[in-house]
Structures are given as C-alpha cells and as structure tokens.
Scaffold this motif. Structure first.
Motif, short mmCIF file in Angstrom:
data_model
loop_
_atom_site.label_atom_id
_atom_site.label_comp_id
_atom_site.label_asym_id
_atom_site.label_seq_id
_atom_site.Cartn_x
_atom_site.Cartn_y
_atom_site.Cartn_z
N HIS A 134 -5.66 8.07 -2.96
CA HIS A 134 -6.43 6.83 -3.04
C HIS A 134 -7.42 6.91 -4.21
N HIS B 177 0.83 -1.20 0.00
CA HIS B 177 0.00 0.00 0.00
C HIS B 177 0.88 1.27 0.00
N PHE C 151 -4.96 4.12 -8.10
CA PHE C 151 -4.22 3.56 -6.96
C PHE C 151 -4.69 2.13 -6.68
N HIS D 2 1.87 4.22 -3.10
CA HIS D 2 1.75 5.67 -2.99
C HIS D 2 2.93 6.41 -3.63
#
Ligand SMILES: [Zn+2]
Length: 231
Positions: free
Chosen positions: A205, A195, A209, A199
């Motif tokens: 988000h 996660h 993504f 980024h």
C-alpha cells in the motif's frame, strides 16, 4: 432444497442431476451443501448417501463457519430486512411446492413447502452464494479490461469466507473474494476487485499503489467509505 435429519439438526442441501457415475457432496465456503447425483437417481438413494456422510458434512460446515465474518446477525423471520447488492429487502415467505428465492419489488421472497427459520436460512444462504458467483464474475469482467495496458496476467477469482476482509490476492495470482460482497453495491464490489488487481502491479500500500488506484478508479475513496459503512 432437500434435507436429512442429523441428530437435533437438519442438513439442507441443493440437488443437481448430472451426467456422472456417483453421488458427490460438496460443502461450499458459506456452509451450504450441494449434492450432484447421476441422472435418474431417486431422492431416497440420494438421501441415503447424504445421511451416510452427515458427520463429514457437519464437520466441514463447522470448519467453514469459523471463518464467517462477524456481520450483525440477521433473523430469519418474516419482515426482517436483508441486503442484496447494496439495497435492503424485506423477507417474505410464500408457501409453494417449488422451492426458490426471488426478488419481487422491495421483497426478498422465499418459497417453500414449510415456513421454518432453518429452511429460510439454508435457502437464502444457497441463493446468496449462487448470486455471488454470478455477480462477482460480472464485476470482474467489467473491471479487468481497465488493466489492459498494464500487462497483468489473468488471475482466477475464487470465493472464500474471510473474517475481516473483503478480498485478498495471493502471490500465485489468485484473487479471493468474500461472498458476503453480494450484499454491497456493484460499485463497492468493483472497488474491492480493482484494489486487488492493483496489487498485481504494486504489492504494498505505497503511494504508487494509491496513485494507481486513482488512475483506474478516480472516485475509489467514495466506494471504500461506503463499503466500510455498509454492513
Ligand atoms: Zn490491499
């Protein structure tokens, strides 16, 4: 593990002998204390230095403790279960001169000279932190190659207590991981790392993504759910 008395409380610390000139005291983000002393320093001399810096140590511990995530309090008593890499272990204490913590079968065994909840808490805290350093690094080495074709840099990974977060990623590409992650499974740890690494490619988000997440880790939702339920 050693300790000095400070008012009503005890300050526990891990001691490492190194080739160095002075005694250094470090307070980790999980409030554990490590003292690095020159080879050949006596325990008494080390204790004297720690005693002198007691106020500073306690102040730093208090600073870090305000960031401690609000996980259900664990009792440091025998028979209580504690989590390690997503599995439950029953706490056991064994009297022994050498102080250490080991996993034996379904037990998390704390060894030490005297059974007290303060000692057990400090010994477990130090052990968890050391394991977190090792296992989170292993997880990082496992997932980083998955991003090979995306041309991302190699961010450094640091441990930091965070109140309601497992991980975060700064603009300067430092990934911060909560050392409490050592209590969830390796797959959940990998999910958090993936996660954060995503980024570096997609800041927000956004739909892109999550599409990227699904390419790198097709079953990420499963591990996210598991993580949310775990502590
Ligand atoms: Zn995010």
């Amino acid at each position: 593990m050693f300790y000095v008395e400070y008012g009503e409380q005890q300050i526990f610390f891990d001691l490492e002998f190194r080739e160095r000139k002075t005694v250094a005291i470090e307070v980790n983000p999980d409030a554990t204390v490590v003292v690095k002393a020159p080879l050949g320093t006596s325990i008494e001399a080390v204790r004297a230095v720690v005693e002198k810096r007691s106020r500073w140590i306690v102040k730093n511990q208090a600073y870090f403790e305000q960031f401690l995530p609000q996980t259900p309090p664990r009792e440091y008593v025998i028979g209580e279960t504690h989590l390690y890499l997503g599995r439950k272990y029953q706490l056991k204490f064994v009297v022994q001169e050498k102080e250490e913590v080991k996993i034996i079968g379904g037990h998390l065994v704390v060894y030490g000279r005297e059974q007290s909840s303060a000692y057990i808490k400090a010994a477990l805290g130090a052990w968890y932190y050391k394991r977190a350093l090792k296992k989170l690094d292993e997880a990082y080495k496992q997932v980083y190659p998955l991003f090979k074709s995306y041309g991302i840099g190699q961010p450094s990974v640091k441990l930091m207590r965070m109140k309601n977060r497992w991980g975060s990623c700064t603009v300067t590409d430092i990934i911060r991981l909560n050392p409490e992650l050592i209590k969830v499974s390796m797959k959940c740890i990998e999910y958090v790392l993936i996660h954060e690494l995503c980024h570096l490619i997609e800041k927000n988000h956004s739909r892109r993504f999550y599409e990227l997440m699904s390419v790198i880790m097709p079953d990420w939702q499963r591990w996210k759910l598991k993580l949310e339920k775990s502590l």
